[in-house]
Design a protein around this motif. Structure first.
Motif, PDB file in Angstrom:
ATOM      1  N   VAL A 117       6.997  15.124  10.733  1.00  0.00           N
ATOM      2  CA  VAL A 117       7.357  14.122   9.726  1.00  0.00           C
ATOM      3  C   VAL A 117       6.115  13.760   8.921  1.00  0.00           C
ATOM      4  N   ILE A 118       6.324  13.509   7.651  1.00  0.00           N
ATOM      5  CA  ILE A 118       5.286  12.966   6.775  1.00  0.00           C
ATOM      6  C   ILE A 118       5.782  11.629   6.252  1.00  0.00           C
ATOM      7  N   HIS A 119       4.971  10.582   6.396  1.00  0.00           N
ATOM      8  CA  HIS A 119       5.322   9.276   5.856  1.00  0.00           C
ATOM      9  C   HIS A 119       4.591   9.053   4.537  1.00  0.00           C
ATOM     10  N   VAL A 120       5.361   8.746   3.496  1.00  0.00           N
ATOM     11  CA  VAL A 120       4.795   8.539   2.167  1.00  0.00           C
ATOM     12  C   VAL A 120       4.857   7.066   1.802  1.00  0.00           C
ATOM     13  N   ASP A 121       4.382   6.739   0.605  1.00  0.00           N
ATOM     14  CA  ASP A 121       4.189   5.347   0.208  1.00  0.00           C
ATOM     15  C   ASP A 121       5.495   4.553   0.178  1.00  0.00           C
ATOM     16  N   THR A 122       5.368   3.292   0.519  1.00  0.00           N
ATOM     17  CA  THR A 122       6.473   2.338   0.440  1.00  0.00           C
ATOM     18  C   THR A 122       6.657   1.878  -1.008  1.00  0.00           C
ATOM     19  N   PRO A 123       7.864   1.932  -1.555  1.00  0.00           N
ATOM     20  CA  PRO A 123       8.078   1.449  -2.922  1.00  0.00           C
ATOM     21  C   PRO A 123       8.235  -0.076  -2.955  1.00  0.00           C
ATOM     22  N   HIS A 124       7.130  -0.765  -3.007  1.00  0.00           N
ATOM     23  CA  HIS A 124       7.131  -2.233  -2.942  1.00  0.00           C
ATOM     24  C   HIS A 124       6.211  -2.748  -4.050  1.00  0.00           C
ATOM     25  N   ALA A 125       6.788  -2.968  -5.225  1.00  0.00           N
ATOM     26  CA  ALA A 125       5.998  -3.293  -6.409  1.00  0.00           C
ATOM     27  C   ALA A 125       5.201  -4.579  -6.226  1.00  0.00           C
ATOM     28  N   TYR A 126       5.768  -5.587  -5.583  1.00  0.00           N
ATOM     29  CA  TYR A 126       5.064  -6.859  -5.414  1.00  0.00           C
ATOM     30  C   TYR A 126       3.742  -6.662  -4.690  1.00  0.00           C
ATOM     31  N   ARG A 127       3.712  -5.758  -3.712  1.00  0.00           N
ATOM     32  CA  ARG A 127       2.504  -5.542  -2.920  1.00  0.00           C
ATOM     33  C   ARG A 127       1.612  -4.437  -3.479  1.00  0.00           C
ATOM     34  N   TYR A 128       2.195  -3.391  -4.040  1.00  0.00           N
ATOM     35  CA  TYR A 128       1.417  -2.184  -4.283  1.00  0.00           C
ATOM     36  C   TYR A 128       1.334  -1.729  -5.733  1.00  0.00           C
ATOM     37  N   ALA A 129       2.091  -2.323  -6.640  1.00  0.00           N
ATOM     38  CA  ALA A 129       1.910  -1.988  -8.048  1.00  0.00           C
ATOM     39  C   ALA A 129       0.569  -2.541  -8.531  1.00  0.00           C
TER      40      ALA A 129
END
Length: 454
Positions: A174-186
């Motif tokens: 498995v490969i874990h990629v980025d969480t789509p969480h604009a409040y935290r990571y945009a």
């Protein structure tokens, strides 16, 4: 004579529970339910703001489901689906699910839970690639903070440490990629569309680094539930699907929470323009009245698996209780109720008021971000709104709010990232929505008062 509390502490091993703490505090006992409410062993009425575990969509007293189970128990309490066997409820439910699924989905395979559905989907993906002569194409891409279950394969895909720590997971590629969480990571000033483009580009780069010929599938919840009710940024799934198509990677939509009206449509995939190759479902399929789940599979995948089975013989996977006739009968009646009572339309009707109350919490001193869609939402708690800095982990601030809400007659759930989630039964009305968020506000005020500087 032992009390229930004493017997529980002595004999029961609880999931998702701090085992040592449980010995000190004992169980929170629920005795009965009616509509959107449950009662504890002390006679306190509580609004079930989480539908149990995101699942009791029709509340806790739907007589039609009780009657459906009773009729089926009397007619045929058990039969299996192995070796060409079947039952009328299982056949009718398969037909109904396929007919309501997105275009291209042609087959339905029954299991007993969301975790089993995800495990089975992974096995099918591997079987499919073996059928196509691509034995190296086996890695699954999932996302950090995603929740896909806790069985060995599903737990490997889940991107939350508590589901893997101590269990030697991941146990599959498995490969874990980025969480789509604009409040935290945009980034500062970055639009949602630009943020989604950056996430898609990062995904493609990881695919290229690993080798697209090794990547079998990408799995995603339309809305990330247990990871904090993370609603995808604008354009996210459109851009992600374009990357997957370029590299011949399947899309598994994990609809275990989002399916059956939670986002206002039959599927979260419909809400967000996802065209899945496979779908996993459970929870609201039977309004949680009996355990049942399903894997929905595209015609293209089924055709390849069928050709492989012609070489190998038996399609060697299944569950003793998969397609259990009583569970299938209850699920079938649940789908009829959704249609007869226009439950999905009710969700769309109630959603504006629900989201208005969710978003209003953004003004509370403890709340950094409020979000939601349909009848699912969350607030993210912060120590400082301007810097978005979290509270110390030891404070367990979301747990404090969850426990305070219980004192105000409301059951909520604390999620990772200092998040408090809301997921009421789909039958909730506007007055009960107000009751729920009035209690949330009171709970936030209680906790804020405790954390004010002296």
């Amino acid at each position: 004579m032992q009390t229930l509390d004493q017997a529980d502490r002595q004999y029961a091993l609880h999931p998702f529970t701090h085992l040592s703490n449980h010995q000190a505090q004992g169980p929170f006992l629920i005795e009965r339910g009616e509509g959107v409410y449950v009662w504890d062993d002390k006679g306190n009425r509580l609004l079930e703001g989480m539908s149990g575990l995101w699942c009791a969509s029709l509340g806790f007293s739907e007589q039609r489901l009780v009657d459906a189970a009773t009729r089926q128990f009397a007619a045929l309490p058990y039969a299996h689906m192995f070796s060409h066997h079947s039952t009328q409820p299982a056949i009718e439910l398969s037909q109904r699910l396929v007919n309501m699924a997105p275009e291209g989905i042609g087959k339905c395979f029954f299991v007993n839970s969301g975790s089993e559905a995800v495990d089975t989907a992974v096995k099918m993906v591997w079987y499919y690639n073996n059928a196509l002569g691509r034995p190296q194409k086996k890695t699954i891409i999932a996302r950090r903070n995603a929740y896909h279950g806790v069985t060995v394969a599903a737990g490997s895909l889940t991107g939350l440490p508590y589901a893997q720590d101590g269990f030697d997971l991941p146990a599959i590629p498995v490969i874990h990629v980025d969480t789509p969480h604009a409040y935290r990571y945009a980034e500062n000033g970055e639009s949602e569309q630009a943020y989604s483009t950056r996430l898609a580009e990062a995904l493609e780069q990881q695919i290229l680094e690993a080798g697209a010929d090794t990547i079998a599938a990408f799995i995603a919840e339309p809305v990330m539930g247990a990871g904090g009710v993370l609603v995808p940024p604008a354009g996210y799934f459109e851009k992600i699907q374009a990357v997957l198509a370029r590299h011949d990677i399947l899309f598994i939509a994990d609809e275990v929470i989002c399916g059956f009206g939670r986002t206002g449509n039959a599927w979260g995939s419909e809400t967000y323009g996802i065209k899945p190759d496979m779908m996993t479902s459970a929870k609201q399929l039977s309004s949680a009245y009996l355990p049942i789940g399903a894997v929905l599979v595209s015609d293209a995948i089924y055709d390849a698996m069928q050709s492989h089975a012609d070489k190998l013989g038996v399609f060697g996977t299944g569950n003793t209780y998969g397609g259990h006739p009583v569970a299938a009968a209850v699920a079938l009646e649940t789908l009829r109720i959704y249609e007869d009572d226009d439950i999905f339309g009710q969700v769309r009707q109630r959603s504006p008021h629900f989201l208005e109350r969710v978003n209003a919490l953004q003004n509370h001193p403890l709340v950094g971000n409020a979000r939601g869609v349909g009848l699912i939402g969350a607030i993210e708690l912060v120590a400082d709104k301007d810097s978005r800095s979290p509270f110390p982990a030891a404070d367990k601030i979301a747990v404090q709010v969850m426990l305070a809400a219980r004192q105000h007659g409301l059951i909520l759930r604390a999620a990772p990232g200092d998040t408090v989630a809301f997921c009421p039964p789909l039958i909730i009305n506007d007055e009960q929505i107000d009751e729920m968020f009035d209690a949330v506000t009171d709970a936030l005020n209680d906790v804020h008062q405790q954390h004010k500087p002296a």
